[in-house]
Design an enzyme around this catalytic site. Sequence first.
Site, mmCIF file in Angstrom:
data_model
loop_
_atom_site.group_PDB
_atom_site.id
_atom_site.type_symbol
_atom_site.label_atom_id
_atom_site.label_comp_id
_atom_site.label_asym_id
_atom_site.label_seq_id
_atom_site.Cartn_x
_atom_site.Cartn_y
_atom_site.Cartn_z
ATOM 1 N N ASN A 11 0.878 -1.182 0.000
ATOM 2 C CA ASN A 11 0.000 0.000 0.000
ATOM 3 C C ASN A 11 0.913 1.228 0.000
ATOM 4 O OD1 ASN A 11 -1.905 1.964 0.335
ATOM 5 N ND2 ASN A 11 -2.338 1.480 2.481
ATOM 6 N N LYS A 13 0.104 4.199 -0.423
ATOM 7 C CA LYS A 13 -0.589 5.413 0.034
ATOM 8 C C LYS A 13 -0.295 6.544 -0.961
ATOM 9 C CE LYS A 13 -0.108 3.615 4.670
ATOM 10 N NZ LYS A 13 -0.281 3.830 6.087
ATOM 11 N N GLU A 94 -7.249 4.835 7.419
ATOM 12 C CA GLU A 94 -7.038 6.249 7.049
ATOM 13 C C GLU A 94 -8.256 6.791 6.296
ATOM 14 O OE1 GLU A 94 -3.205 5.812 5.185
ATOM 15 O OE2 GLU A 94 -2.341 5.318 7.127
ATOM 16 N N GLU A 163 -5.981 -4.799 10.606
ATOM 17 C CA GLU A 163 -5.023 -3.722 10.770
ATOM 18 C C GLU A 163 -5.319 -2.940 12.047
ATOM 19 O OE1 GLU A 163 -3.176 -3.038 6.771
ATOM 20 O OE2 GLU A 163 -4.519 -1.385 7.178
ATOM 21 N N GLY A 169 1.900 2.369 10.793
ATOM 22 C CA GLY A 169 2.852 3.472 10.658
ATOM 23 C C GLY A 169 3.495 3.897 11.961
ATOM 24 N N SER A 208 2.906 -2.005 10.588
ATOM 25 C CA SER A 208 4.354 -1.969 10.825
ATOM 26 C C SER A 208 5.043 -3.302 10.534
ATOM 27 C CB SER A 208 4.651 -1.498 12.248
ATOM 28 O OG SER A 208 4.199 -0.163 12.424
HETATM 29 C C1 PEP Z 1 -0.981 0.245 6.003
HETATM 30 O O1 PEP Z 1 -0.738 1.008 5.087
HETATM 31 O O2 PEP Z 1 -2.093 -0.223 6.122
HETATM 32 C C2 PEP Z 1 0.065 -0.107 6.953
HETATM 33 C C3 PEP Z 1 -0.107 -1.179 7.648
HETATM 34 O O3 PEP Z 1 1.157 0.730 7.017
HETATM 35 P P1 PEP Z 1 2.533 0.389 7.799
HETATM 36 O O4 PEP Z 1 3.030 -0.917 7.252
HETATM 37 O O5 PEP Z 1 3.426 1.524 7.447
HETATM 38 O O6 PEP Z 1 2.219 0.292 9.242
#
Ligand code: PEP
Length: 248
Positions: A11, A13, A94, A163, A169, A208
């Site tokens: 992802n 983003k 998000e 998640e 993040g 993460s």
């Molecule tokens: C995400 O984008 O859903 C995500 C889990 O980001 P990260 O791996 O940076 O925590």
Amino acid sequence: MRQRKPLVVANWKMNGSFDLVQQMSAALSVLTQPLPDILICPPVILLPHFPKHPNYLLGAQNVSEQLAGAFTGEISADMLRAAAASYVIVGHSERRTLYGEQDAVISQKVKVAIDSGLTPILCVGESLVQREEEKTLQVLARQLDAVYAAQPHLLAHSVVSYEPIWAIGTGRTATPEQAQQVHQFIRQHLAQYDAQAANELRIIYGGSVTAANCEALFAEADIDGALIGGASLKVADFSAICTMAKDS
Ligand code: PEP
């Protein structure tokens, strides 16, 4: 032997560039089989710049719940299909928190995606406060029921991504045990709608995930891959994660 083929999702983003497209596609193209399903979800404008290659699939990070019409700034499921996307992330935290997406619209997006031939990756997860108040399973049940209670037939065409918001993040990952416990709950909870589909459902973990912690997560029985933000922008790290997923 695991029945469900692992899925590793990048992802990006609102990150990435034409250069990163080239570097990532070049690195993934030289990985040797067997591989997990590897899915890249860049900003949609980058989708047409990915060379076609059997080692990876393409997806989007969002889709309109509308089919077409006067919806400024939105992109339809059919448009994503035409841009070579086969998956779409729906209900990312998000989108829920920053853009106010509610369960009802998320449910509609899952339906529209499937009707158009896209596989939705439904994101669910609790906040830190909800976890501390021991409401995690209640929150997840609500988010899942909002989509599948009235349309259980959609389950067989979905992926679910757990998640925990507190892990996205932040550098703070759920432990493999914490994640497995929730994944097992999700599978058991969804079995009430379609036991076979729940058994075959790929439930991936996001929060993460890195090359250093993914192996322990992938070793858990109900963790069928990962949705990766930060580490998916680093070509070497993301390739390493994909390589480790294939062995799980
Ligand atoms: C995400 O984008 O859903 C995500 C889990 O980001 P990260 O791996 O940076 O925590």
